[in-house]
Design a protein around this motif. Structure first.
Motif, PDB file in Angstrom:
ATOM      1  N   ASP A 151       0.852  -1.117   0.043  1.00 10.23           N
ATOM      2  CA  ASP A 151      -0.057   0.083  -0.135  1.00 10.23           C
ATOM      3  C   ASP A 151       0.741   1.152  -0.096  1.00 10.23           C
ATOM      4  N   SER A 153       3.707   3.710  -1.675  1.00 10.92           N
ATOM      5  CA  SER A 153       4.337   4.260  -2.757  1.00 10.92           C
ATOM      6  C   SER A 153       5.470   4.949  -2.746  1.00 10.92           C
ATOM      7  N   ARG A 175       3.620   8.135   1.539  1.00 11.27           N
ATOM      8  CA  ARG A 175       2.572   8.332   0.582  1.00 11.27           C
ATOM      9  C   ARG A 175       2.120   7.242   0.214  1.00 11.27           C
ATOM     10  N   LYS A 177      -0.781   4.490  -1.272  1.00  5.53           N
ATOM     11  CA  LYS A 177      -1.776   4.403  -2.740  1.00  5.53           C
ATOM     12  C   LYS A 177      -2.943   4.720  -2.583  1.00  5.53           C
ATOM     13  N   SER A 178      -3.646   5.121  -3.687  1.00  2.33           N
ATOM     14  CA  SER A 178      -5.204   5.540  -3.465  1.00  2.33           C
ATOM     15  C   SER A 178      -6.030   4.504  -3.230  1.00  2.33           C
ATOM     16  N   GLY A 179      -6.870   4.474  -2.122  1.00  2.00           N
ATOM     17  CA  GLY A 179      -7.795   3.616  -1.676  1.00  2.00           C
ATOM     18  C   GLY A 179      -7.029   2.643  -0.694  1.00  2.00           C
ATOM     19  N   ASP A 182      -4.607   3.322   5.359  1.00  2.00           N
ATOM     20  CA  ASP A 182      -3.373   3.866   5.797  1.00  2.00           C
ATOM     21  C   ASP A 182      -3.030   3.636   7.401  1.00  2.00           C
ATOM     22  N   THR A 205       1.075  10.927   6.375  1.00  2.00           N
ATOM     23  CA  THR A 205       0.546  10.128   5.325  1.00  2.00           C
ATOM     24  C   THR A 205      -0.068  10.985   4.164  1.00  2.00           C
ATOM     25  N   ASP A 206       0.389  10.794   2.999  1.00  2.00           N
ATOM     26  CA  ASP A 206      -0.347  11.451   1.799  1.00  2.00           C
ATOM     27  C   ASP A 206      -0.665  10.438   0.661  1.00  2.00           C
ATOM     28  N   GLU A 207      -2.135  10.888   0.197  1.00  2.00           N
ATOM     29  CA  GLU A 207      -2.158   9.755  -0.676  1.00  2.00           C
ATOM     30  C   GLU A 207      -1.965  10.042  -1.991  1.00  2.00           C
ATOM     31  N   PHE A 208      -1.409   8.896  -2.704  1.00  2.00           N
ATOM     32  CA  PHE A 208      -0.759   9.334  -4.053  1.00  2.00           C
ATOM     33  C   PHE A 208      -1.968   9.287  -5.195  1.00  2.00           C
ATOM     34  N   VAL A 209      -1.741  10.234  -5.990  1.00  2.41           N
ATOM     35  CA  VAL A 209      -2.599  10.408  -7.107  1.00  2.41           C
ATOM     36  C   VAL A 209      -1.885  10.066  -8.149  1.00  2.41           C
TER      37      VAL A 209
END
Length: 213
Positions: A151, A153, A175, A177-179, A182, A205-209
């Motif tokens: 999960d 990236s 970072r 992955k989307s969905g 976390d 944590t950041d969501e990868f777009v």
């Protein structure tokens, strides 16, 4: 801080020794020797009280250990100074020239070597140096393990330091992955670094777009 005071004390003793050498001052009054002996006896009592910290190098498990060690080294340095004055007086009674210069020089070097490990330890904390008890390869291994998660990236901006003796802290950016979940990533990350002794870890944590086609 006491360690800074002791460093300045060692430098002042060195300057005093140089001054005594240039001026050829070698008089020790009787009341100064009596004062030095009394001061030495009192300081030795203080050294016995802090005997558990009467070492140059000591492992600091908490902030109190460093504080007590600082006090103990201060008492030891004062004891060495008093002993140097008594030794200089004895050498002068034996007719040894420049005895005061010799003893002050020895005391200056002894105090400097005594406080140097403590000065380095506090300097590492103030400069937020990475914990010395954890090898850099261990941090690199943890980052690779987190980056290898399905999960995750990217892992970056890892920063670790000792806030106080015995308490290492850090911050990390991940970072995901989307969905992805976390929460599971955070639990895994905290578990890895707690095994290294990092008690307080802040993880962002950041969501990868992905790129928009």
């Amino acid at each position: 801080m006491l360690q800074l005071f002791l460093l300045f004390l060692s430098f002042s003793l060195a300057v005093e020794a140089l001054h005594a050498f240039m001026q050829d001052e070698s008089e020790h009054k009787h009341y100064l020797i009596v004062s030095a002996v009394t001061n030495l006896l009192v300081n030795l009592l203080g050294v016995w009280f802090f005997r558990n910290y009467a070492r140059v190098n000591i492992v600091y498990r908490n902030a109190e250990d460093m504080n007590y060690h600082s006090v103990c080294l201060h008492v030891l340095a004062d004891s060495i100074r008093s002993a140097g004055l008594i030794l200089a007086s004895w050498f002068l009674s034996l007719g040894i020239e420049n005895a005061e210069v010799l003893c002050l020089g020895i005391v200056s070097v002894a105090v400097f070597m005594l406080v140097l490990p403590l000065f380095k330890a506090t300097g590492n904390i103030l400069l937020q140096i990475a914990p010395s008890n954890v090898p850099p390869s261990a941090f690199t291994k943890c980052s690779r393990q987190i980056a290898a998660c399905e999960d995750v990236s990217e892992v970056w901006q890892g920063r670790f330091w000792e806030l106080v003796p015995g308490q290492a802290v850090g911050s990390l950016s991940i970072r995901v992955k989307s969905g992805a979940d976390d929460r599971a990533v955070l639990e895994y990350t905290h578990g890895l670094y707690q095994d290294l002794g990092i008690q307080d870890l802040t993880v962002q944590t950041d969501e990868f777009v992905g790129p928009v086609s």
